[in-house]
Design an enzyme around this catalytic site. Structure first.
Site, PDB file in Angstrom:
ATOM      1  N   ARG A 109      -0.416 -19.333 -14.064  1.00 23.85           N
ATOM      2  CA  ARG A 109      -1.111 -18.854 -12.871  1.00 23.85           C
ATOM      3  C   ARG A 109      -2.534 -18.475 -13.302  1.00 23.85           C
ATOM      4  O   ARG A 109      -2.713 -17.688 -14.230  1.00 23.85           O
ATOM      5  CB  ARG A 109      -0.416 -17.616 -12.304  1.00 23.85           C
ATOM      6  CG  ARG A 109      -1.171 -17.020 -11.123  1.00 23.85           C
ATOM      7  CD  ARG A 109      -0.582 -15.701 -10.676  1.00 23.85           C
ATOM      8  NE  ARG A 109      -1.329 -15.183  -9.534  1.00 23.85           N
ATOM      9  CZ  ARG A 109      -1.436 -13.893  -9.231  1.00 23.85           C
ATOM     10  NH1 ARG A 109      -0.859 -12.984  -9.974  1.00 23.85           N
ATOM     11  NH2 ARG A 109      -2.121 -13.512  -8.187  1.00 23.85           N
ATOM     12  N   HIS A 198      -3.880 -15.346  -4.062  1.00 18.92           N
ATOM     13  CA  HIS A 198      -2.446 -15.417  -3.761  1.00 18.92           C
ATOM     14  C   HIS A 198      -2.105 -16.749  -3.069  1.00 18.92           C
ATOM     15  O   HIS A 198      -1.096 -16.853  -2.365  1.00 18.92           O
ATOM     16  CB  HIS A 198      -1.985 -14.281  -2.822  1.00 18.92           C
ATOM     17  CG  HIS A 198      -2.062 -12.904  -3.410  1.00 18.92           C
ATOM     18  ND1 HIS A 198      -2.531 -11.823  -2.690  1.00 18.92           N
ATOM     19  CD2 HIS A 198      -1.735 -12.420  -4.624  1.00 18.92           C
ATOM     20  CE1 HIS A 198      -2.483 -10.733  -3.434  1.00 18.92           C
ATOM     21  NE2 HIS A 198      -2.011 -11.075  -4.629  1.00 18.92           N
ATOM     22  N   GLY A 230      -1.216  -6.104  -5.236  1.00 17.77           N
ATOM     23  CA  GLY A 230      -2.344  -6.724  -4.540  1.00 17.77           C
ATOM     24  C   GLY A 230      -1.792  -7.238  -3.213  1.00 17.77           C
ATOM     25  O   GLY A 230      -0.615  -7.587  -3.141  1.00 17.77           O
TER      26      GLY A 230
HETATM   27  N1  LIG Z   1      12.634  -1.563  -2.539  1.00 21.43           N
HETATM   28  C1  LIG Z   1      11.332  -1.427  -2.266  1.00 21.43           C
HETATM   29  N2  LIG Z   1      10.921  -0.754  -1.182  1.00 21.43           N
HETATM   30  C2  LIG Z   1       9.610  -0.603  -0.888  1.00 21.43           C
HETATM   31  N3  LIG Z   1       8.628  -1.126  -1.636  1.00 21.43           N
HETATM   32  C3  LIG Z   1       8.968  -1.805  -2.730  1.00 21.43           C
HETATM   33  C4  LIG Z   1      10.327  -2.009  -3.112  1.00 21.43           C
HETATM   34  N4  LIG Z   1      10.341  -2.751  -4.238  1.00 21.43           N
HETATM   35  C5  LIG Z   1       9.053  -2.998  -4.551  1.00 21.43           C
HETATM   36  N5  LIG Z   1       8.225  -2.435  -3.661  1.00 21.43           N
HETATM   37  C6  LIG Z   1       6.752  -2.468  -3.636  1.00 21.43           C
HETATM   38  O1  LIG Z   1       6.327  -3.711  -4.177  1.00 21.43           O
HETATM   39  C7  LIG Z   1       5.250  -3.483  -5.092  1.00 21.43           C
HETATM   40  C8  LIG Z   1       5.218  -4.585  -6.135  1.00 21.43           C
HETATM   41  O2  LIG Z   1       5.150  -5.829  -5.483  1.00 21.43           O
HETATM   42  P1  LIG Z   1       4.980  -7.202  -6.295  1.00 21.43           P
HETATM   43  O3  LIG Z   1       4.928  -8.295  -5.293  1.00 21.43           O
HETATM   44  O4  LIG Z   1       6.009  -7.268  -7.357  1.00 21.43           O
HETATM   45  O5  LIG Z   1       3.548  -6.925  -6.883  1.00 21.43           O
HETATM   46  P2  LIG Z   1       2.677  -7.590  -8.023  1.00 21.43           P
HETATM   47  O6  LIG Z   1       3.148  -9.018  -8.157  1.00 21.43           O
HETATM   48  O7  LIG Z   1       1.302  -7.470  -7.472  1.00 21.43           O
HETATM   49  O8  LIG Z   1       2.919  -6.765  -9.238  1.00 21.43           O
HETATM   50  C9  LIG Z   1       5.513  -2.109  -5.650  1.00 21.43           C
HETATM   51  O9  LIG Z   1       4.316  -1.497  -6.074  1.00 21.43           O
HETATM   52  C10 LIG Z   1       6.114  -1.374  -4.473  1.00 21.43           C
HETATM   53  O10 LIG Z   1       5.091  -0.790  -3.686  1.00 21.43           O
HETATM   54  C1  LIG Z   2      -5.138 -11.825  -6.835  1.00 17.10           C
HETATM   55  C2  LIG Z   2      -4.267 -10.621  -6.899  1.00 17.10           C
HETATM   56  O1  LIG Z   2      -4.541  -9.617  -6.261  1.00 17.10           O
HETATM   57  O2  LIG Z   2      -3.179 -10.720  -7.655  1.00 17.10           O
HETATM   58  P1  LIG Z   2      -2.076  -9.572  -7.916  1.00 17.10           P
HETATM   59  O3  LIG Z   2      -1.466  -9.245  -6.610  1.00 17.10           O
HETATM   60  O4  LIG Z   2      -1.109 -10.227  -8.874  1.00 17.10           O
HETATM   61  O5  LIG Z   2      -2.809  -8.398  -8.526  1.00 17.10           O
HETATM   62 MG   LIG Z   3       1.913 -10.541  -7.267  1.00 14.48          MG
END
Ligand SMILES: Nc1ncnc2c1ncn2[C@@H]1O[C@H](COP(=O)(O)OP(=O)(O)O)[C@@H](O)[C@H]1O
Ligand SMILES: CC(=O)OP(=O)(O)O
Ligand SMILES: [Mg+2]
Length: 419
Positions: A109, A198, A230
């Site tokens: 990615r 994204h 994000g």
């Molecule tokens: N069971 C849940 N209920 C509410 N929010 C959640 C839960 N599980 C994860 N999250 C939210 O999802 C976020 C992470 O999302 P994710 O798509 O994995 O993010 P990233 O890929 O940007 O790290 C966490 O910071 C939290 O706010």
């Molecule tokens: C582009 C971006 O915000 O990516 P991530 O949600 O993984 O931080």
């Molecule tokens: Mg992500």
């Protein structure tokens, strides 16, 4: 779309490399998956988090055959190179080492690809240089992506390394959505425009939403809400992105875990002239100390909901600001698309936080939008509708799978087939 159907005709197991390792390197984490592209099955998956801290953690899950127990390592992992070496060791322990002749490619990615990359790309020195050139506009992401690529290249210099760009899906945006209303010469001289991010997730989720509706992607208009740490929204018309909420960098748009999203750009002048902050300090403020964490001290929606249940007013205000912005984008993209067939919630918050979905759609019956409380409370890993049958517009929860999409695009490229 015709002719070379290497994947479809297939060959006996073993005589064609069919595995793809996908690396999703974030600023302080690496997510990875090893997939067998003959049937898109996952052989292993894992996550290294808190890289660079004393409390780094690697969680590895074997998934091939009968699977196996999750394994966890804790203790300092200094940087992304060390993280990737630890991942390679875990895979080797399952007989899935990076030296395997079964490996066809490593898919990466890459967050910012600028305007040059609208499709998955085999990485060479020129591609590396372009990703490097874009570091100033994706300072949290591109450096980590580069380290991941360089380490993987050291481990398997003979293997195709494929970049799949977050920006690629958004290159179809019309100029009216992509341009900022600033002096054209200045904008063009510095390549200042809205790129969006994204995109791999928006592409995958909009297609999966069409599938859920039993339609072809060309037939449907979808608002995709990718709500992770994000967060971004996109308007997808007949399978093509026509607008998205992130801009030159992943800072614009929705309220995020630690990022402000939209603000009046004059706030930055004010912080500099009146509050005496440096440009770097303002950058850190808006990217890392704003959004939900800036508003209430927590960026995890689970924690925020727990605090709201206990009557915490700061947590409630943070939630309300998050929802208000989200609703503005739903309304805006409704107008951009004219006709909307579905609104799809995805990523960590979108897939898991029923109260966010409920609040985002509440009171929008006039727009044909509604959420059924029972359907909304169902927990599932599958794509599903949460709107009542009478609603004109479908509201759906559609789990994203950026790793599968990256693997599919990478494998198609090395096999010479269209994804
Ligand atoms: N069971 C849940 N209920 C509410 N929010 C959640 C839960 N599980 C994860 N999250 C939210 O999802 C976020 C992470 O999302 P994710 O798509 O994995 O993010 P990233 O890929 O940007 O790290 C966490 O910071 C939290 O706010
Ligand atoms: C582009 C971006 O915000 O990516 P991530 O949600 O993984 O931080
Ligand atoms: Mg992500």
């Amino acid at each position: 779309m015709t002719g070379t159907t290497a994947t479809a005709t297939g060959t006996a197991a073993g005589d064609t490399a069919s595995r793809v390792l996908v690396l999703n390197s974030g600023s302080s984490s690496v997510k990875y998956q090893l997939l067998d592209m003959r049937d898109s099955s996952r052989l292993a998956a894992g996550l290294v988090e808190r890289i660079g801290e004393q409390t780094s953690r690697l969680v590895h899950t074997p998934l091939g055959g009968g699977g196996g127990d999750k394994r966890e390592r804790t203790g300092p992992i200094a940087d992304h190179a060390a993280a990737l070496k630890a991942v390679a060791e875990e895979l080797a322990a399952d007989g899935l080492g990076l030296d395997s002749p079964e490996l066809a490619a490593i898919g990466h990615r890459v967050v910012h690809g600028g305007l040059r990359f609208s499709a998955p790309t085999v990485i060479d020195d020129a591609v590396l240089a372009e990703i490097e050139r874009l570091v100033p506009v994706a300072p949290l992401h591109n450096p980590a992506n580069l380290t991941g690529i360089r380490t993987a290249m050291d481990l398997r210099p003979d293997l195709p390394q494929i970049a799949v760009f977050d920006t690629a899906f958004h290159t179809t945006m019309p100029e009216s959505a992509a341009r900022y209303a600033i002096d054209v010469e200045t904008a063009d001289a510095h390549r200042i425009r809205r790129y969006g991010f994204h995109g791999t997730s928006h592409a995958y989720v909009s297609r999966e939403t069409a599938k859920l509706l039993g339609k072809a992607p060309e037939e449907v208009n979808v608002i995709v809400l990718h709500l992770g740490n994000g967060a971004s929204a996109s308007a997808v018309k007949g399978g093509r992105c026509v607008d998205t909420s992130m801009g030159l960098t992943p800072l614009e748009g929705l309220v995020m875990g630690t990022r402000s999203g939209d603000i009046d750009p004059a706030v930055t002048f004010h912080l500099k002239r009146v509050a005496g902050m440096s440009t770097d300090e303002i950058d850190v403020l808006l990217n890392k100390r704003s959004g939900l964490v800036g508003l209430c001290g927590d960026n995890d929606m689970r924690e925020i909901r727990r605090r709201i249940d206990e009557g915490d007013e700061r947590a409630l205000l943070a939630f309300d600001i998050y929802i208000h912005r989200l609703r503005k984008y739903i309304g805006a993209y409704y107008a951009v698309l004219g006709r909307v067939d579905a609104v799809a919630f995805t990523a960590g918050v979108g897939e898991n936080a029923a109260p966010v979905r409920e609040a985002a759609i509440a009171g929008l019956e006039e727009l044909g939008l509604a959420v059924d409380a029972d359907l909304n409370s169902v927990r599932s890993e599958k794509a599903r509708l949460i709107s009542p049958e009478y609603a004109r517009v479908a509201v759906a929860v559609v789990p994203t799978d950026e790793e599968l999409e990256i693997a599919t695009q990478s494998y198609a490229l090395v096999r010479g087939v269209n994804a």
